[in-house]
Scaffold this active site. Structure first.
Site, PDB file in Angstrom:
ATOM      1  N   ASP A  59       0.857  -1.185   0.000  1.00  0.00           N
ATOM      2  CA  ASP A  59       0.000   0.000   0.000  1.00  0.00           C
ATOM      3  C   ASP A  59       0.891   1.232   0.000  1.00  0.00           C
ATOM      4  O   ASP A  59       1.735   1.379   0.887  1.00  0.00           O
ATOM      5  CB  ASP A  59      -0.908  -0.016   1.237  1.00  0.00           C
ATOM      6  CG  ASP A  59      -2.033   0.988   1.108  1.00  0.00           C
ATOM      7  OD1 ASP A  59      -1.728   2.188   0.883  1.00  0.00           O
ATOM      8  OD2 ASP A  59      -3.206   0.596   1.180  1.00  0.00           O
ATOM      9  N   ASN A 102       5.110   9.521  -0.421  1.00  0.00           N
ATOM     10  CA  ASN A 102       6.032   8.372  -0.385  1.00  0.00           C
ATOM     11  C   ASN A 102       6.665   8.129  -1.758  1.00  0.00           C
ATOM     12  O   ASN A 102       7.859   7.851  -1.868  1.00  0.00           O
ATOM     13  CB  ASN A 102       5.292   7.115   0.083  1.00  0.00           C
ATOM     14  CG  ASN A 102       4.998   7.152   1.574  1.00  0.00           C
ATOM     15  OD1 ASN A 102       5.787   7.709   2.350  1.00  0.00           O
ATOM     16  ND2 ASN A 102       3.880   6.574   1.977  1.00  0.00           N
ATOM     17  N   TYR A 148     -11.228  12.878  -4.274  1.00  0.00           N
ATOM     18  CA  TYR A 148     -10.405  12.499  -5.428  1.00  0.00           C
ATOM     19  C   TYR A 148      -9.816  13.748  -6.092  1.00  0.00           C
ATOM     20  O   TYR A 148      -8.594  13.890  -6.218  1.00  0.00           O
ATOM     21  CB  TYR A 148     -11.245  11.716  -6.424  1.00  0.00           C
ATOM     22  CG  TYR A 148     -10.490  11.236  -7.661  1.00  0.00           C
ATOM     23  CD1 TYR A 148      -9.629  10.148  -7.598  1.00  0.00           C
ATOM     24  CD2 TYR A 148     -10.668  11.862  -8.899  1.00  0.00           C
ATOM     25  CE1 TYR A 148      -8.951   9.693  -8.741  1.00  0.00           C
ATOM     26  CE2 TYR A 148      -9.999  11.417 -10.040  1.00  0.00           C
ATOM     27  CZ  TYR A 148      -9.145  10.330  -9.950  1.00  0.00           C
ATOM     28  OH  TYR A 148      -8.481   9.883 -11.077  1.00  0.00           O
ATOM     29  N   LYS A 152      -5.863  14.824  -5.971  1.00  0.00           N
ATOM     30  CA  LYS A 152      -5.047  14.839  -7.192  1.00  0.00           C
ATOM     31  C   LYS A 152      -4.439  16.224  -7.391  1.00  0.00           C
ATOM     32  O   LYS A 152      -3.291  16.347  -7.833  1.00  0.00           O
ATOM     33  CB  LYS A 152      -5.890  14.447  -8.406  1.00  0.00           C
ATOM     34  CG  LYS A 152      -6.199  12.955  -8.489  1.00  0.00           C
ATOM     35  CD  LYS A 152      -4.965  12.136  -8.883  1.00  0.00           C
ATOM     36  CE  LYS A 152      -5.306  10.690  -9.179  1.00  0.00           C
ATOM     37  NZ  LYS A 152      -4.114   9.886  -9.508  1.00  0.00           N
TER      38      LYS A 152
HETATM   39  P1  NAD Z   1      -7.620   1.204 -11.484  1.00  0.00           P
HETATM   40  O1  NAD Z   1      -8.520   1.272 -10.306  1.00  0.00           O
HETATM   41  O2  NAD Z   1      -7.819   0.126 -12.469  1.00  0.00           O
HETATM   42  O3  NAD Z   1      -6.103   1.154 -11.037  1.00  0.00           O
HETATM   43  C1  NAD Z   1      -5.625   1.748  -9.851  1.00  0.00           C
HETATM   44  C2  NAD Z   1      -4.649   0.788  -9.207  1.00  0.00           C
HETATM   45  O4  NAD Z   1      -4.098   1.405  -8.030  1.00  0.00           O
HETATM   46  C3  NAD Z   1      -5.323  -0.510  -8.743  1.00  0.00           C
HETATM   47  O5  NAD Z   1      -4.535  -1.623  -9.130  1.00  0.00           O
HETATM   48  C4  NAD Z   1      -5.385  -0.368  -7.230  1.00  0.00           C
HETATM   49  O6  NAD Z   1      -5.390  -1.620  -6.568  1.00  0.00           O
HETATM   50  C5  NAD Z   1      -4.140   0.464  -6.961  1.00  0.00           C
HETATM   51  N1  NAD Z   1      -4.210   1.219  -5.711  1.00  0.00           N
HETATM   52  C6  NAD Z   1      -5.180   2.075  -5.310  1.00  0.00           C
HETATM   53  N2  NAD Z   1      -4.873   2.587  -4.105  1.00  0.00           N
HETATM   54  C7  NAD Z   1      -3.680   2.045  -3.744  1.00  0.00           C
HETATM   55  C8  NAD Z   1      -2.844   2.175  -2.601  1.00  0.00           C
HETATM   56  N3  NAD Z   1      -3.176   2.965  -1.573  1.00  0.00           N
HETATM   57  N4  NAD Z   1      -1.680   1.472  -2.559  1.00  0.00           N
HETATM   58  C9  NAD Z   1      -1.340   0.655  -3.597  1.00  0.00           C
HETATM   59  N5  NAD Z   1      -2.096   0.485  -4.694  1.00  0.00           N
HETATM   60  C10 NAD Z   1      -3.251   1.184  -4.760  1.00  0.00           C
HETATM   61  O7  NAD Z   1      -7.724   2.655 -12.190  1.00  0.00           O
HETATM   62  P2  NAD Z   1      -7.027   3.177 -13.521  1.00  0.00           P
HETATM   63  O8  NAD Z   1      -8.087   3.697 -14.408  1.00  0.00           O
HETATM   64  O9  NAD Z   1      -6.066   2.188 -14.028  1.00  0.00           O
HETATM   65  O10 NAD Z   1      -6.232   4.449 -12.966  1.00  0.00           O
HETATM   66  C11 NAD Z   1      -4.832   4.440 -12.817  1.00  0.00           C
HETATM   67  C12 NAD Z   1      -4.326   5.853 -12.542  1.00  0.00           C
HETATM   68  O11 NAD Z   1      -4.653   6.686 -13.655  1.00  0.00           O
HETATM   69  C13 NAD Z   1      -4.942   6.493 -11.321  1.00  0.00           C
HETATM   70  O12 NAD Z   1      -3.966   7.289 -10.661  1.00  0.00           O
HETATM   71  C14 NAD Z   1      -6.023   7.380 -11.893  1.00  0.00           C
HETATM   72  O13 NAD Z   1      -6.303   8.485 -11.054  1.00  0.00           O
HETATM   73  C15 NAD Z   1      -5.389   7.812 -13.202  1.00  0.00           C
HETATM   74  N6  NAD Z   1      -6.413   8.189 -14.192  1.00  0.00           N
HETATM   75  C16 NAD Z   1      -7.091   7.241 -14.900  1.00  0.00           C
HETATM   76  C17 NAD Z   1      -8.066   7.643 -15.808  1.00  0.00           C
HETATM   77  C18 NAD Z   1      -8.826   6.662 -16.658  1.00  0.00           C
HETATM   78  O14 NAD Z   1      -9.681   7.091 -17.430  1.00  0.00           O
HETATM   79  N7  NAD Z   1      -8.563   5.362 -16.604  1.00  0.00           N
HETATM   80  C19 NAD Z   1      -8.361   8.998 -15.961  1.00  0.00           C
HETATM   81  C20 NAD Z   1      -7.678   9.923 -15.190  1.00  0.00           C
HETATM   82  C21 NAD Z   1      -6.687   9.516 -14.318  1.00  0.00           C
END
Ligand code: NAD
Ligand code: UDP
Length: 324
Positions: A59, A102, A148, A152
């Site tokens: 985490d 971190n 959120y 961010k």
């Molecule tokens: P997702 O939920 O599939 O992936 C997020 C991953 O982070 C997961 O594997 C989850 O288990 C892990 N995670 C969450 N909190 C955690 C913690 N405290 N410690 C360790 N692992 C943790 O979502 P995603 O769509 O793949 O998003 C990935 C990143 O891209 C995120 O930072 C998200 O904000 C950013 N993002 C994604 C989109 C999109 O459209 N997919 C848009 C804007 C931003």
């Protein structure tokens, strides 16, 4: 001789993170994923056989383990579905504050380059359209999306702080709505919802009247942009921020119809309440990414949906089989 570059990917078991891991491995990197498997899944990484890869359950709110020499820290850990913004509000707020702290400390202490996953959500319900990087946004600091959106924004502010005080090379990508294989059918975001509903023969849940807009980017286009930005020389990219996303803006009710057309399905449209603070429009201005990286998306919505549908069909069959 120096060994392969080592990239740490936080959130490597998630949707975007797992595609990023694949791309880095394809290019010869050594890759370590740190993920708490909250919204990500080990199955997203189960296909990887490379000895250059390690998946560690961790985490990011806790200090990072010692992983040896590190060249890149891709900080992508964070739940990203609005469905989770209230139910996992504190976890999300701390992942994007303590967790980012971190990650950036870890990059600084290892003299590594950091790539920070930010989001179009930092623009809130925008009053400038399309959104360019200089726009400061319109986020409701007291609203249900604040844990959120504001965390961010804080991640980005912390990146600026680390650059100013410690001269760390941190590059921030503001990701706009992205979709593709490995999203969970129960993720809660609109394309997983509509695809799952259409494949199950259920009504498609359009929130509000469906006139709100988004611009959907296929995941391979996004990953190509992230990699180009990460690899760009420091003199052009260190400390910079770019939007990455599709400029093909579409109304949500049109998205529902497009998905039904591509699937040749005839589900009903079921209107539900529009969530509070749901942004009414969203489209990135990608001029900077074009100029800096020569990047722009190439996969149309229809082509991206065609590539995504088999994944959802498989997952939904699996779900049915395993419950029997
Ligand atoms: P997702 O939920 O599939 O992936 C997020 C991953 O982070 C997961 O594997 C989850 O288990 C892990 N995670 C969450 N909190 C955690 C913690 N405290 N410690 C360790 N692992 C943790 O979502 P995603 O769509 O793949 O998003 C990935 C990143 O891209 C995120 O930072 C998200 O904000 C950013 N993002 C994604 C989109 C999109 O459209 N997919 C848009 C804007 C931003
Ligand atoms: N939406 C919808 N039906 C759903 C899920 C989402 O109409 O089942 C709408 C939502 O209100 C928003 C858009 O689709 O206007 C995109 O929502 P999503 O949760 O994918 O991400 P957001 O862009 O809001 O972060």
């Amino acid at each position: 001789m120096k060994s392969k570059p080592h990239a740490v990917v936080t959130g490597g078991a998630g949707f975007v993170g797992s595609h990023l891991v694949d791309s880095l491995l394809d290019d010869g990197f050594q890759v370590t994923s740190l993920d708490n498997f909250g919204s990500g899944r080990p199955t997203n990484l189960a296909h990887i056989e490379s000895e250059r890869f390690a998946s560690i359950e961790h985490d990011v709110r806790e200090p990072f383990p010692d992983l040896g020499d590190v060249d890149y820290v891709f900080h992508f850990a964070s739940r990203a579905s609005p469905k989770d913004f209230e139910s996992h509000a504190v976890e999300i707020a701390l992942t994007n504050s303590e967790g980012t702290h971190n990650a950036l400390r870890y990059a600084r202490d290892n003299d590594a380059r950091a790539i920070l996953a930010s989001t179009s959500e930092i623009y809130g319900d925008p009053e400038v359209h399309p959104q360019h990087e200089e726009y400061n946004g319109n986020v409701n600091v007291r609203g249900p999306r604040a844990p959120y959106d504001e965390s961010k924004r804080f991640s980005e502010a912390l990146a600026v702080a680390f650059q100013q005080q410690y001269d760390v090379d941190i590059r921030t990508v503001r990701i706009f709505n992205t979709y593709g294989p490995r999203m969970r059918p129960d993720d809660g975001r609109v394309i997983p919802n509509f695809l799952s509903q259409a494949l199950r023969g259920e009504g498609l849940t359009v929130y509000g009247d469906g006139t709100q807009t988004r611009s959907f980017c296929y995941v391979s286009d996004l990953i190509r942009g992230i990699r180009a930005f990460a690899d760009a020389p420091p003199e052009v990219a260190a400390g910079d921020v770019i939007n990455l996303g599709s400029t093909d803006e579409i109304k949500i009710r049109t998205l529902a119809k497009t998905i039904l057309d591509v699937l040749d399905a005839d589900s009903d449209i079921v209107h539900q309440n529009l969530p509070e603070d749901d942004p009414q429009v969203r489209q990135p201005d990608i001029t900077r990414a074009k100029q800096l990286l020569g990047w722009e998306p190439t996969v149309s919505l229809e082509a991206g949906l065609e590539r995504t549908i088999p994944h959802f069909a498989d997952e939904l069959d699996t779900t049915v089989d395993s419950s029997q």
